[in-house]
Design an enzyme around this catalytic site. Structure first.
Site, short mmCIF file in Angstrom:
data_model
loop_
_atom_site.label_atom_id
_atom_site.label_comp_id
_atom_site.label_asym_id
_atom_site.label_seq_id
_atom_site.Cartn_x
_atom_site.Cartn_y
_atom_site.Cartn_z
N THR A 176 0.80 -1.26 -0.16
CA THR A 176 0.13 0.12 0.08
C THR A 176 1.05 1.43 -0.06
O THR A 176 0.50 2.19 -0.23
CB THR A 176 -0.91 -0.08 1.26
OG1 THR A 176 -1.45 -1.33 1.32
CG2 THR A 176 -2.06 0.98 1.02
N GLU A 200 -13.61 4.43 -8.33
CA GLU A 200 -13.78 3.00 -8.19
C GLU A 200 -14.20 2.61 -6.89
O GLU A 200 -14.76 1.68 -6.74
CB GLU A 200 -11.89 2.86 -8.01
CG GLU A 200 -11.61 1.25 -8.21
CD GLU A 200 -10.14 1.14 -7.78
OE1 GLU A 200 -9.67 1.96 -6.99
OE2 GLU A 200 -9.58 0.37 -8.57
C1 LIG Z 1 -7.98 -10.22 -6.22
C2 LIG Z 1 -7.05 -8.87 -6.19
C3 LIG Z 1 -7.29 -8.15 -7.41
C4 LIG Z 1 -6.35 -6.88 -7.25
N1 LIG Z 1 -6.42 -6.22 -8.43
C5 LIG Z 1 -5.58 -4.98 -8.46
C6 LIG Z 1 -5.49 -4.26 -9.75
O1 LIG Z 1 -6.07 -4.59 -10.80
N2 LIG Z 1 -4.57 -3.42 -9.87
C7 LIG Z 1 -3.60 -3.07 -8.80
O2 LIG Z 1 -2.96 -2.19 -8.76
N3 LIG Z 1 -3.90 -3.74 -7.32
C8 LIG Z 1 -4.74 -4.62 -7.50
N4 LIG Z 1 -4.96 -5.37 -6.05
C9 LIG Z 1 -4.23 -5.02 -5.21
C10 LIG Z 1 -4.76 -4.39 -3.82
O3 LIG Z 1 -5.03 -3.05 -4.14
C11 LIG Z 1 -3.84 -4.69 -2.56
O4 LIG Z 1 -3.96 -5.99 -2.38
C12 LIG Z 1 -4.47 -3.91 -1.51
O5 LIG Z 1 -4.46 -2.49 -1.75
C13 LIG Z 1 -3.77 -4.16 -0.19
O6 LIG Z 1 -2.30 -4.10 -0.52
P1 LIG Z 1 -1.36 -5.27 -0.20
O7 LIG Z 1 -1.83 -6.32 -0.47
O8 LIG Z 1 0.03 -4.86 -0.71
O9 LIG Z 1 -1.19 -5.10 1.54
P2 LIG Z 1 -0.02 -4.72 2.24
O10 LIG Z 1 0.07 -2.88 2.04
O11 LIG Z 1 1.09 -5.40 2.19
O12 LIG Z 1 -1.13 -4.65 3.61
C14 LIG Z 1 -1.18 -5.78 4.48
C15 LIG Z 1 -2.25 -5.56 5.55
O13 LIG Z 1 -1.52 -4.77 6.49
C16 LIG Z 1 -2.44 -3.52 6.81
N5 LIG Z 1 -1.46 -2.43 6.76
C17 LIG Z 1 -0.53 -2.04 6.00
N6 LIG Z 1 0.16 -1.07 6.53
C18 LIG Z 1 -0.68 -0.47 7.44
C19 LIG Z 1 -0.62 0.77 8.16
N7 LIG Z 1 0.28 1.75 8.02
N8 LIG Z 1 -1.66 0.88 9.14
C20 LIG Z 1 -2.46 -0.30 9.37
N9 LIG Z 1 -2.48 -1.30 8.74
C21 LIG Z 1 -1.84 -1.52 7.80
C22 LIG Z 1 -3.34 -3.55 5.47
O14 LIG Z 1 -4.36 -2.97 6.10
C23 LIG Z 1 -3.43 -5.07 5.32
O15 LIG Z 1 -4.52 -5.45 5.92
C24 LIG Z 1 -5.69 -6.62 -6.22
C25 LIG Z 1 -5.61 -7.31 -5.10
C26 LIG Z 1 -6.33 -8.57 -5.13
C27 LIG Z 1 -6.21 -9.70 -3.97
#
Ligand SMILES: Cc1cc2nc3c(=O)[nH]c(=O)nc-3n(C[C@H](O)[C@H](O)[C@H](O)COP(=O)(O)OP(=O)(O)OC[C@H]3O[C@@H](n4cnc5c(N)ncnc54)[C@H](O)[C@@H]3O)c2cc1C
Length: 386
Positions: A130, A244
């Site tokens: 993120t 979105e």
């Molecule tokens: C099926 C699917 C389709 C997707 N399609 C797209 C797409 O088309 N294009 C695209 O760009 N992305 C896409 N995504 C990515 C999606 O937007 C991300 O998975 C989502 O934003 C979460 O990011 P991450 O998985 O890297 O989690 P991370 O950033 O690694 O976070 C993991 C967990 O930790 C928590 N966390 C992290 N930092 C903090 C903080 N500072 N404070 C509190 N909690 C925190 C988060 O809330 C989360 O629960 C897709 C994901 C999935 C699963």
């Protein structure tokens, strides 16, 4: 369940008519085969639904986010999954708001006519999650081209799209004043890119949702495919996120109503101890609770839509709508599953499929914690937590 007509009843009726041709069995089979709902998507595009938000001058219907959200809601409310198509609704907005007139004339009429699909947006990266401003994918200008290297993850619908919007760093993080500067967005023509610097690796996952890892190895993009100004891409992407999030909130609302309808129907029909299970308060109250939550989330969804359509700031409402709707649909899913007892687990009831599908929206496109962080900082004025 009471179904009170609203001012969007024309759209709802037309969508329900179309969706009737793609019943539960259709989506169940697609899910089992891990296939893409091609016929359904073709029908939606053919009827012009996915061009709802493209202005009329570019061949679309020129409707607002409100109407677009009703279209998305109805897909899920009828038992389908708008996740196969929703990218087309909001990705074109990035082009519309920030693209040059030449880019708009080149792409939008063909998108509206169903000749081109713009289903994909590539932002997320494996090592940064993120924390988007730390992305490592770079685009370096060389003459009339940009050369892209890096990696993306979870990029959806790439195999069913012609165009993709790509966010990449064009100025190193160490050289910008603000970390949100120095990133740019590009139109990638997937038909040319795949196999010529772009490798796509599908990610098998919980849902039948086509999503992929992308590897960029000296992918060349014509410089004319840069959208807007170099270095301002992050801002452009952020501008599109409210649409979105609101559309996905509407999909969750659609799921929520679907789960409630199924739960109510089953609770009225299933006889145990010589009476319908729905006569037990232990069964009917959780369904009622879930229904009230969906109704409340729906209000916030329409609030976000109306602010967005009026051109007013809608960030807080779009985020809150997404949060409330994703939570409500998940609670409705859980209640529906519980109401069905063992039969909720049987594929033929479709509940386990929709249960898996709606769970995604607590994580993507933005996770619940990050919504809390946004509201805490930007609405409540609490210190930034990261
Ligand atoms: C099926 C699917 C389709 C997707 N399609 C797209 C797409 O088309 N294009 C695209 O760009 N992305 C896409 N995504 C990515 C999606 O937007 C991300 O998975 C989502 O934003 C979460 O990011 P991450 O998985 O890297 O989690 P991370 O950033 O690694 O976070 C993991 C967990 O930790 C928590 N966390 C992290 N930092 C903090 C903080 N500072 N404070 C509190 N909690 C925190 C988060 O809330 C989360 O629960 C897709 C994901 C999935 C699963």
């Amino acid at each position: 369940m009471q179904n009170i007509p609203d001012e969007h009843q024309d759209i709802r009726d037309a969508m329900r008519e179309l969706c009737r041709q793609y019943p539960d069995e259709y989506f169940r089979k697609i899910d089992a085969e891990e296939a893409y709902p091609e016929a359904f998507v073709d029908a939606l595009i053919g009827a012009g639904w996915l061009a709802a938000m493209i202005p009329e001058e570019y061949g679309g219907s020129g409707l607002g986010l409100t109407e677009a959200s009703v279209i998305m809601e109805e897909i899920n409310r009828c038992g389908g999954n708008a996740g196969a198509v929703h990218g087309q609704m909001y990705n074109m907005g990035t082009l519309l708001r920030n693209g040059s007139e030449a880019q708009k004339r080149k792409y939008l009429p063909r998108i509206a006519a169903g000749k081109l699909r713009i289903q994909s947006m590539a932002v997320t990266e494996p090592t940064t999650g993120t924390d988007t401003t730390k992305i490592k994918t770079v685009a370096v200008k060389k003459g009339d081209r940009y050369v892209v290297n890096g990696q993306k993850v979870w990029i959806s619908r790439v195999q069913h799209s012609d165009l993709m919007i790509l966010l990449a760093r064009t100025t190193p993080l160490a050289e910008v004043k603000k970390k949100s500067e120095g990133m740019s967005i590009f139109i990638v023509d997937l038909r040319e890119a795949v196999g010529h610097g772009l490798t796509v690796r599908p990610i098998p996952n919980l849902v039948n949702h086509e999503t992929n890892e992308l590897f960029f190895d000296n992918l060349e993009i014509p410089a004319e495919n840069l959208i807007g100004e170099e270095g301002r891409g992050f801002k452009y992407i952020l501008d599109g996120l409210n649409a979105e999030r609101t559309l996905i909130a509407a999909e969750c609302i659609g799921d929520g109503y679907w789960f409630i309808e199924r739960a109510v129907r089953y609770a009225n029909e299933r006889i145990v101890f010589d009476r319908p299970i729905g006569r037990n308060q232990g069964v009917q109250f959780p369904i009622t609770d879930a229904y009230i939550e969906v109704e409340a989330a729906n209000l916030m969804r329409f609030r976000a839509c109306s602010l967005y359509d009026a051109g007013q700031p809608a960030g807080a409402q779009a985020n809150m709508a997404k949060y409330l709707a994703a939570k409500a649909s998940w609670e409705a899913a859980n209640v529906c599953m519980q109401t069905h007892g063992g039969f909720g687990f049987a594929n033929e009831y479709d509940i386990e499929r929709k249960f898996r599908e709606t769970r995604l929206y607590q994580v993507a496109p933005i996770s619940t914690n990050l919504i809390f962080a946004y509201i805490a900082e930007h609405v409540l004025g609490l210190p930034r937590s990261f």
